[in-house]
Design an enzyme around this catalytic site. Structure first.
Site, short mmCIF file in Angstrom:
data_model
loop_
_atom_site.label_atom_id
_atom_site.label_comp_id
_atom_site.label_asym_id
_atom_site.label_seq_id
_atom_site.Cartn_x
_atom_site.Cartn_y
_atom_site.Cartn_z
N ASP A 275 0.83 -1.21 0.00
CA ASP A 275 0.00 0.00 0.00
C ASP A 275 0.87 1.26 0.00
O ASP A 275 1.98 1.26 0.51
CB ASP A 275 -0.91 -0.03 1.24
CG ASP A 275 -2.08 0.93 1.12
OD1 ASP A 275 -2.34 1.43 0.01
OD2 ASP A 275 -2.76 1.17 2.14
N GLY B 222 -0.02 5.48 -4.37
CA GLY B 222 -0.64 6.76 -4.75
C GLY B 222 -0.03 7.92 -3.98
O GLY B 222 0.35 8.94 -4.57
N ARG C 15 -0.82 9.43 -9.92
CA ARG C 15 -0.85 8.18 -9.14
C ARG C 15 -0.25 7.01 -9.92
O ARG C 15 0.37 6.12 -9.34
CB ARG C 15 -2.29 7.84 -8.73
CG ARG C 15 -2.87 8.79 -7.68
CD ARG C 15 -4.33 8.45 -7.38
NE ARG C 15 -4.46 7.10 -6.85
CZ ARG C 15 -4.30 6.78 -5.57
NH1 ARG C 15 -4.01 7.71 -4.68
NH2 ARG C 15 -4.43 5.54 -5.17
N ASN D 194 -10.98 -2.28 -5.24
CA ASN D 194 -10.21 -1.31 -6.02
C ASN D 194 -10.90 -0.93 -7.34
O ASN D 194 -10.53 0.08 -7.96
CB ASN D 194 -8.78 -1.81 -6.29
CG ASN D 194 -7.89 -1.80 -5.05
OD1 ASN D 194 -6.99 -2.63 -4.92
ND2 ASN D 194 -8.13 -0.86 -4.13
N ARG E 284 -12.20 2.68 -7.96
CA ARG E 284 -11.35 3.82 -8.32
C ARG E 284 -11.69 4.35 -9.72
O ARG E 284 -12.41 3.72 -10.47
CB ARG E 284 -9.88 3.38 -8.28
CG ARG E 284 -9.49 2.99 -6.88
CD ARG E 284 -8.00 2.72 -6.78
NE ARG E 284 -7.69 2.35 -5.40
CZ ARG E 284 -6.47 2.32 -4.91
NH1 ARG E 284 -5.45 2.64 -5.67
NH2 ARG E 284 -6.27 1.97 -3.65
N ARG F 191 2.04 -4.78 6.24
CA ARG F 191 1.32 -3.75 5.48
C ARG F 191 2.15 -2.48 5.49
O ARG F 191 2.54 -2.00 6.56
CB ARG F 191 -0.07 -3.48 6.04
CG ARG F 191 -0.80 -2.43 5.17
CD ARG F 191 -2.26 -2.27 5.49
NE ARG F 191 -2.88 -1.39 4.50
CZ ARG F 191 -4.14 -1.44 4.11
NH1 ARG F 191 -4.94 -2.34 4.63
NH2 ARG F 191 -4.63 -0.60 3.22
N SER G 212 -8.19 -4.67 5.18
CA SER G 212 -8.78 -4.40 3.87
C SER G 212 -9.11 -5.67 3.08
O SER G 212 -8.80 -5.78 1.89
CB SER G 212 -7.87 -3.47 3.03
OG SER G 212 -7.60 -2.28 3.73
N GLU H 256 1.10 -13.04 12.66
CA GLU H 256 1.64 -11.86 13.32
C GLU H 256 1.51 -10.71 12.31
O GLU H 256 1.67 -10.92 11.11
CB GLU H 256 3.13 -12.06 13.65
CG GLU H 256 3.39 -13.17 14.64
CD GLU H 256 2.85 -12.85 16.03
OE1 GLU H 256 2.90 -11.67 16.43
OE2 GLU H 256 2.37 -13.78 16.70
C1 IPE Z 1 -5.46 -2.68 -0.12
O1 IPE Z 1 -5.11 -1.34 -0.27
C2 IPE Z 1 -5.41 -3.38 -1.44
C3 IPE Z 1 -4.08 -3.53 -2.02
C4 IPE Z 1 -2.94 -3.18 -1.48
C5 IPE Z 1 -4.06 -4.13 -3.33
P1 IPE Z 1 -6.21 -0.19 -0.43
O2 IPE Z 1 -5.46 1.07 -0.55
O3 IPE Z 1 -7.14 -0.54 -1.52
O4 IPE Z 1 -6.99 -0.30 0.94
P2 IPE Z 1 -7.83 0.79 1.75
O5 IPE Z 1 -8.81 1.40 0.78
O6 IPE Z 1 -6.87 1.78 2.28
O7 IPE Z 1 -8.49 0.01 2.85
C1 IPE Z 2 -1.56 0.28 -3.38
O1 IPE Z 2 -1.34 1.66 -3.37
C2 IPE Z 2 -1.82 -0.26 -4.75
C3 IPE Z 2 -3.20 -0.69 -4.99
C4 IPE Z 2 -4.16 -0.67 -4.12
C5 IPE Z 2 -3.52 -1.21 -6.30
P1 IPE Z 2 -2.56 2.69 -3.37
O2 IPE Z 2 -2.93 2.97 -4.76
O3 IPE Z 2 -3.65 2.22 -2.49
O4 IPE Z 2 -1.84 3.95 -2.73
P2 IPE Z 2 -2.46 4.96 -1.66
O5 IPE Z 2 -2.94 4.14 -0.51
O6 IPE Z 2 -3.57 5.68 -2.34
O7 IPE Z 2 -1.31 5.83 -1.29
MG MG Z 3 -4.08 2.46 -0.50
#
Ligand code: IPE
Ligand code: IPE
Ligand code: MG
Length: 234
Positions: free
Chosen positions: A15, A18, A28, A63, A66, A182, A190, A201
């Site tokens: 995570d 973005g 992003r 996802n 988005r 994470r 998530s 853990e």
């Molecule tokens: C979880 O991240 C999914 C992946 C890393 C692929 P998200 O960014 O989608 O999760 P939330 O929205 O913060 O819970």
């Molecule tokens: C994880 O990074 C990648 C996917 C969920 C596909 P994010 O895209 O969720 O990045 P943030 O959480 O918005 O920074």
């Molecule tokens: Mg994210």
């Protein structure tokens, strides 16, 4: 690292792509690209350490909420990764599996992931389980449907249902996840591998995924080695 125990099965919720890009004034998509580059290095590192099972959260069912442009970018990135950039996994003896619903994914993504699974199916090294269009609750729903059908068709009886049978009917039969990492400071699951991580853990790192390098990974393993796992015992 040699004196440290490697968990048998690690899960990584990758995570923060973005935010990594936004912090730099980039779109992003640049964060997703950087995340994929980082993953390549991390996979090479992990392959050298000889991990048995690695599960990666690449794209959740949620996802799809988005913007279409971001979803499309990610789908094209997956095609590029699995047909080109990540082919080294096959030579590295990694067996690649994809967990998640195939329906709902663009046809050319399904083609790329099925080819990767096919090309690596004889491999005997690390099992890499990539969760793509994956939701743990959906996986449980799909498992219930599969088992119900077997009961309906009299292939099994209700008394045959136990934890082992449930585990065999998940997308893939995998051992329990021992350690969930994470990145990006979010402290939630998530919808990632709820059944498999029931005694895992957890490790939450502030580092955004594109910056979560080999050194950060090693630090996480050191932390895992400090944990006292009791599994309900004393
Ligand atoms: C979880 O991240 C999914 C992946 C890393 C692929 P998200 O960014 O989608 O999760 P939330 O929205 O913060 O819970
Ligand atoms: C994880 O990074 C990648 C996917 C969920 C596909 P994010 O895209 O969720 O990045 P943030 O959480 O918005 O920074
Ligand atoms: Mg994210």
């Amino acid at each position: 690292m040699n004196e440290l125990n490697m968990p048998n099965h690690i899960g990584i919720i990758m995570d923060g792509n973005g935010r990594w890009a936004t912090k730099r004034g980039l779109p992003r998509s640049a964060g997703h690209k950087a995340g994929a580059e980082n993953l390549k290095k991390l996979c090479r590192h992990i392959n050298k350490l000889g991990l048995n099972y690695l599960s990666l959260y690449a794209f959740s069912t949620e996802n799809f909420k988005r913007e279409v442009s971001e979803v499309n970018y990610l789908m094209n990135l997956f095609i590029e990764m699995f047909t080109n950039d990540f082919k080294f996994l096959i030579e590295d003896n990694v067996k690649v599996l994809f967990s998640g619903r195939r329906e709902g994914l663009p046809k050319n993504v399904v083609k790329a992931i099925e080819k990767m699974e096919f090309d690596s199916k004889g491999n005997t090294g690390t099992v890499l389980n990539i969760c793509l269009n994956y939701g743990s609750q959906d996986e449980i729903v799909d498992m219930v449907k599969k088992i119900s059908n077997e009961v309906k068709e009299s292939k099994i009886s209700i008394e045959d249902i136990n934890k082992e049978l449930v585990n065999r009917n998940m997308y893939y039969e995998l051992p329990p996840v021992d350690f969930v990492i994470r990145t990006s400071g979010e402290m939630r699951i998530s919808n990632f591998m709820l059944w498999q991580s029931s005694y895992a853990e957890y490790y939450f790192s502030e580092t955004l995924f594109p910056d979560f390098n080999e050194n950060e990974f090693d630090k996480a393993i050191e932390e895992f080695n400090k944990r006292n796992r009791r599994f309900g015992g004393n």
